[in-house]
Motif scaffolding. Structure first.
Motif, PDB file in Angstrom:
ATOM      1  N   ASN A  86      13.863  -7.493  16.423  1.00 18.53           N
ATOM      2  CA  ASN A  86      14.235  -8.682  15.671  1.00 18.53           C
ATOM      3  C   ASN A  86      13.113  -9.700  15.779  1.00 18.53           C
ATOM      4  OD1 ASN A  86      16.917  -8.034  14.786  1.00 18.53           O
ATOM      5  ND2 ASN A  86      17.589  -8.284  16.904  1.00 18.53           N
ATOM      6  N   LYS A  87      12.950 -10.499  14.753  1.00 16.08           N
ATOM      7  CA  LYS A  87      11.938 -11.554  14.794  1.00 16.08           C
ATOM      8  C   LYS A  87      12.604 -12.896  14.529  1.00 16.08           C
ATOM      9  CE  LYS A  87       7.432 -12.924  13.012  1.00 16.08           C
ATOM     10  NZ  LYS A  87       6.329 -12.572  12.135  1.00 16.08           N
ATOM     11  N   TRP A  88      12.351 -13.837  15.433  1.00 19.13           N
ATOM     12  CA  TRP A  88      12.841 -15.208  15.304  1.00 19.13           C
ATOM     13  C   TRP A  88      11.648 -16.108  15.019  1.00 19.13           C
ATOM     14  CZ3 TRP A  88      18.025 -16.646  16.144  1.00 19.13           C
ATOM     15  CH2 TRP A  88      18.858 -15.640  16.634  1.00 19.13           C
ATOM     16  N   ASN A  89      11.792 -17.035  14.077  1.00 22.84           N
ATOM     17  CA  ASN A  89      10.734 -17.992  13.762  1.00 22.84           C
ATOM     18  C   ASN A  89      11.192 -19.394  14.109  1.00 22.84           C
ATOM     19  OD1 ASN A  89       8.868 -16.126  12.741  1.00 22.84           O
ATOM     20  ND2 ASN A  89       9.797 -16.195  10.717  1.00 22.84           N
ATOM     21  N   GLY A  90      10.304 -20.174  14.738  1.00 23.63           N
ATOM     22  CA  GLY A  90      10.581 -21.565  15.068  1.00 23.63           C
ATOM     23  C   GLY A  90       9.724 -22.482  14.209  1.00 23.63           C
ATOM     24  N   TYR A  91      10.364 -23.447  13.558  1.00 20.90           N
ATOM     25  CA  TYR A  91       9.682 -24.371  12.663  1.00 20.90           C
ATOM     26  C   TYR A  91       9.844 -25.800  13.175  1.00 20.90           C
ATOM     27  CZ  TYR A  91      10.093 -20.390   9.474  1.00 20.90           C
ATOM     28  OH  TYR A  91      10.029 -19.142   8.914  1.00 20.90           O
ATOM     29  N   SER A  92       8.732 -26.512  13.346  1.00 19.01           N
ATOM     30  CA  SER A  92       8.834 -27.921  13.726  1.00 19.01           C
ATOM     31  C   SER A  92       9.245 -28.714  12.490  1.00 19.01           C
ATOM     32  CB  SER A  92       7.505 -28.438  14.290  1.00 19.01           C
ATOM     33  OG  SER A  92       6.511 -28.457  13.288  1.00 19.01           O
ATOM     34  N   MET A  93      10.008 -29.790  12.718  1.00 25.24           N
ATOM     35  CA  MET A  93      10.505 -30.615  11.618  1.00 25.24           C
ATOM     36  C   MET A  93       9.894 -32.003  11.743  1.00 25.24           C
ATOM     37  SD  MET A  93      13.438 -28.628  10.533  1.00 25.24           S
ATOM     38  CE  MET A  93      14.233 -29.835   9.594  1.00 25.24           C
TER      39      MET A  93
END
Length: 199
Positions: A86-93
């Motif tokens: 599985n791949k999780w992506n983290g995005y700064s806001m």
């Protein structure tokens, strides 16, 4: 601070090691996440999961004021369905709600790949070639750590046996490392292990 290693933002990096206390929210009261405080019980981060966001593959890390700072989602699609991980992506806001990919985490999704460690890639890529951070130990036992590609422990999780069992634990983040990033990783581990951020 010259030695800071920001992922989300340098404002979440401290010049000294920091102990963060994590308490799961009861499912019936604003369920679907956990709260992170400092040793003085000041709320530093709030994590919202499926119970609040309504989606099984999305997590939101907010600062102590309730402002979204990190959005995390598990990748889906045909290529992902055929993958062993599985791949999780983290995005700064930012303050306008725009997001920017800052890290990705891969975890094994079958018993065939369980011997493969969970690894984290920082965007844009840093000085390491294949991965920037690796997760070792057991989240379920509240005994895991995040190490960098040089083998240095940057965050260590521990449990508070006398208070609340698995609902209450701590993470010590070493000086210079991004606490919002570390808590984002903890949120992903919580979700993978079917805990407070899951529906």
């Amino acid at each position: 601070m010259n030695n800071s290693i920001p992922v989300v933002s340098k404002i979440f990096c401290s010049s000294t090691p920091t102990m963060l206390m994590i308490r799961r929210r009861p499912i019936v009261v604003n369920g679907g996440g956990f709260v992170v405080t400092d040793l003085n019980h000041n709320v530093i981060f709030v994590i919202d999961g499926c119970g609040i966001l309504g989606s099984k593959r999305e997590l939101m890390v907010k600062d102590g004021e309730g402002e979204p700072i990190l959005f995390v989602s598990r990748k889906v699609g045909i290529v992902q369905a055929l993958s062993t991980r599985n791949k999780w992506n983290g995005y700064s806001m930012d303050y306008q709600g725009k997001d920017k990919l800052v890290f990705s985490l891969t975890d094994p999704k079958s018993c065939i790949a369980t011997s493969t460690p969970m690894r984290i890639h920082i965007e844009p890529m840093r000085h390491c070639t294949n991965w920037d951070y690796e997760i070792g130990g057991s989240f379920a036992d509240r005994d895991c750590r995040i190490i960098d590609c040089t083998g240095k422990t940057v965050a260590q999780m521990g449990k508070k046996d006398l208070i609340g069992g698995k609902d209450f634990y701590h993470v010590e983040v070493q000086a210079g490392y991004d606490q919002a990033f570390i808590i984002g990783v903890m949120a992903i581990l919580d979700n993978i292990n079917g805990e407070s951020t899951r529906c």
